[in-house]
Design an enzyme around this catalytic site. Structure first.
Site, PDB file in Angstrom:
ATOM      1  N   ASP A  61       4.783  -8.752  -7.223  1.00  0.00           N
ATOM      2  CA  ASP A  61       3.731  -7.588  -7.557  1.00  0.00           C
ATOM      3  C   ASP A  61       4.297  -6.680  -6.296  1.00  0.00           C
ATOM      4  O   ASP A  61       5.040  -6.931  -5.448  1.00  0.00           O
ATOM      5  CB  ASP A  61       2.429  -8.087  -7.426  1.00  0.00           C
ATOM      6  CG  ASP A  61       1.832  -8.700  -6.090  1.00  0.00           C
ATOM      7  OD1 ASP A  61       2.331  -8.484  -5.102  1.00  0.00           O
ATOM      8  OD2 ASP A  61       1.352  -9.888  -6.507  1.00  0.00           O
TER       9      ASP A  61
ATOM     10  N   LYS B 292       0.208  -4.526 -10.019  1.00  0.00           N
ATOM     11  CA  LYS B 292      -0.901  -3.748 -10.620  1.00  0.00           C
ATOM     12  C   LYS B 292      -1.304  -2.647  -9.621  1.00  0.00           C
ATOM     13  O   LYS B 292      -1.153  -2.944  -8.447  1.00  0.00           O
ATOM     14  CB  LYS B 292      -2.052  -4.524 -10.668  1.00  0.00           C
ATOM     15  CG  LYS B 292      -1.804  -5.941 -11.704  1.00  0.00           C
ATOM     16  CD  LYS B 292      -3.140  -6.658 -11.932  1.00  0.00           C
ATOM     17  CE  LYS B 292      -2.849  -8.100 -12.391  1.00  0.00           C
ATOM     18  NZ  LYS B 292      -2.057  -8.828 -11.731  1.00  0.00           N
TER      19      LYS B 292
ATOM     20  N   MET C 182      -8.719  -4.864  -0.355  1.00  0.00           N
ATOM     21  CA  MET C 182      -9.111  -3.738  -1.550  1.00  0.00           C
ATOM     22  C   MET C 182     -10.301  -2.962  -1.333  1.00  0.00           C
ATOM     23  O   MET C 182     -10.990  -2.791  -2.460  1.00  0.00           O
ATOM     24  CB  MET C 182      -8.884  -4.440  -2.907  1.00  0.00           C
ATOM     25  CG  MET C 182      -7.696  -5.370  -3.178  1.00  0.00           C
ATOM     26  SD  MET C 182      -7.719  -6.479  -4.417  1.00  0.00           S
ATOM     27  CE  MET C 182      -8.787  -7.532  -3.609  1.00  0.00           C
TER      28      MET C 182
ATOM     29  N   GLY D  26      -0.170  -3.528   7.080  1.00  0.00           N
ATOM     30  CA  GLY D  26      -0.223  -4.664   8.002  1.00  0.00           C
ATOM     31  C   GLY D  26       0.917  -5.557   7.952  1.00  0.00           C
ATOM     32  O   GLY D  26       1.389  -6.047   6.807  1.00  0.00           O
TER      33      GLY D  26
END
Length: 473
Positions: free
Chosen positions: A255, A277, A390, A419
């Site tokens: 991802d 996503k 998120m 990060g």
């Protein structure tokens, strides 16, 4: 090559060590581990060699070496001289070299018929590293790297494979067939079962494969899935186990949170499938990803599912595993360093500190429709360090909810963008100014929100942190 790499069997053979100090004792230790009969010639013994003597592992001749002494000693298969007296070392070399007996003079390659490599010992597996005497320190550095990469359980694995070698030969008559069998077995679940001490399960897998070959004439390919936590971004934070499984995968699903450098660690020929996503835009539905893992494994492929951070912390790894279990697909889950742990360290502050916070709350800032909302009342009164994953889009709601339930508006807040990566950026503000800061600085995901008094420690830690040379504040 300056030297031929070769392993000698010296069990119950006489070997001679001249010298009684630390270096000589370490050479003697290698002979002892190999089952040799070790004779030591030295006027006195250091502590390590004295220990060997007390254990009955060496025979000591309390003399300075001389050619006159040779007739009193058994003829050795190998000789090592490790004394501080260069005249003695040279005499040892000349005496035994003339008799065609291999001699090694410590740290003097010009007087070495053989050299002793740096050794990674996973007996019965042994790995030797040599620089041809040019740099023993470099050999030790390489040894240290291999020590961390090769689990100690490889000794169990090697022994297990050796015990079944003849059995496999009895079932699979042709050499190519046996080679294929072992290559397949040693790149799958069998190796991990054996390495981690589950020898019974490993044997069951091996015997099941052999039974399949007996009945069908060939082994049916069995795929497996590795759910691997890739960590928060810095490739150096990837675990050794995760790296090992990634490098044996045929297919890699990844991802957007997985660093490109980590993806490059996989096999060059492995197929790479992006299943990332983004908010309001999904490349692939999670259910489709789950099913793809099952389908690929059923094709006999080894599938690595790379996930940013840790698979079981807001990573939906459990959903993927549930379907694998339903379809009896073998799988492994490899933990990863979660963003909260990695990013806070790279931002120069802890998550807990006895003067500021005794607990940590990990919270998803992206709420699924219909899910129970964030308990702001509990969080505001808990004293926790709060880490929101998120949470950039919902920062205004988070800010308002915490203040409305009593958390001081002056509570420190940190926003960590990218990060642990080279382009990491840390912005420290207050809870009252959180949303304003995000908007003013145009902060975009991936970013982590940390709220808590413990952020105050950053000012003290940052002054000496070596990470400051790596990532900008």
């Amino acid at each position: 090559m300056d030297y031929l790499p070769i392993f000698m069997k010296i069990e119950q053979q006489h070997c001679l060590i001249v010298g009684g100090g630390t270096v000589a004792a370490r050479k003697a230790d290698l002979f002892i581990k190999s089952g040799a009969i070790v004779t030591v010639v030295a006027p006195k013994l250091g502590n390590e060699m004295t220990f060997h003597l007390a254990q009955g592992k060496i025979i000591w001749h309390m003399n300075t070496f001389s050619t006159a002494l040779v007739s009193e000693l058994p003829r050795p298969s190998l000789v090592i001289s490790a004394t501080d007296d260069q005249n003695v070392n040279l005499a040892v070399y000349k005496t035994y070299h003339a008799q065609d007996i291999p001699v090694n003079v410590a740290d003097q390659t010009e007087y070495c018929d053989f050299i002793l490599p740096a050794i990674v010992d996973r007996s019965p597996m042994t790995i030797a590293i040599s620089t041809g005497g040019r740099s023993p320190v470099l050999a030790r550095v390489m040894k240290a790297r291999l020590e961390t990469m090769i689990p100690h359980g490889f000794s169990v694995l090697t022994d297990l494979v050796g015990r079944y070698r003849q059995t496999v030969k009895n079932v699979i008559s042709d050499i190519d067939g046996r080679k294929t069998f072992w290559e397949t077995l040693l790149s799958g679940l069998f190796i991990d079962k054996a390495v981690h001490g589950n020898t019974g399960e490993a044997e069951a897998l091996l015997e099941a494969e052999l039974e399949t070959i007996k009945n069908n004439g060939q082994s049916l390919p069995q795929g497996e899935v590795y759910i691997i936590g890739a960590g928060p971004g810095d490739p150096d934070l990837m675990t050794f186990k995760g790296l090992r499984l990634l490098q044996q995968a045929d297919v890699i699903l990844y991802d957007r949170l997985v660093a490109p450098e980590i993806l490059e660690m996989g096999r060059r020929e492995a197929e790479r499938i992006y299943v990332g996503k983004k908010e309001k835009w999904h490349k692939m539905d999670q259910k489709d990803i789950n099913q793809m893992l099952v389908d690929l494994a059923r094709q006999g492929k080894r599938v690595a599912r790379l996930k940013g951070g840790d698979p079981y912390i807001f990573g939906r790894g459990a959903e993927e595993v549930e379907l694998l279990v339903q379809h009896d697909v073998p799988y492994q889950v490899v933990p990863g360093i979660t963003a909260a742990a990695g990013c806070s360290v790279y931002a120069d502050f802890p998550l807990t500190h006895r003067d500021y916070a005794q607990s940590v709350a990990l919270i998803t800032g992206h709420q699924q429709a219909g899910a129970q909302g964030i308990d702001y009342a509990r969080l505001a009164q808990s004293g926790d360090t709060m880490v929101f994953y998120m949470g950039i889009k919902n920062a205004p709601k988070i800010q308002a909810g915490l203040i409305a339930h009593g958390l001081c508006p002056d509570t420190p807040a940190a926003i960590i963008e990218n990060g642990t990566r080279l382009n990491q950026k840390v912005t420290v503000t207050s809870l009252a100014k959180l949303s304003e800061t995000i908007q003013k600085k145009s902060i975009k995901p991936p970013a982590l929100l940390v709220i808590g008094e413990v952020i105050k420690v950053r000012e003290r830690l940052q002054k000496k942190s070596l990470l400051d040379d790596r990532v900008p504040a």
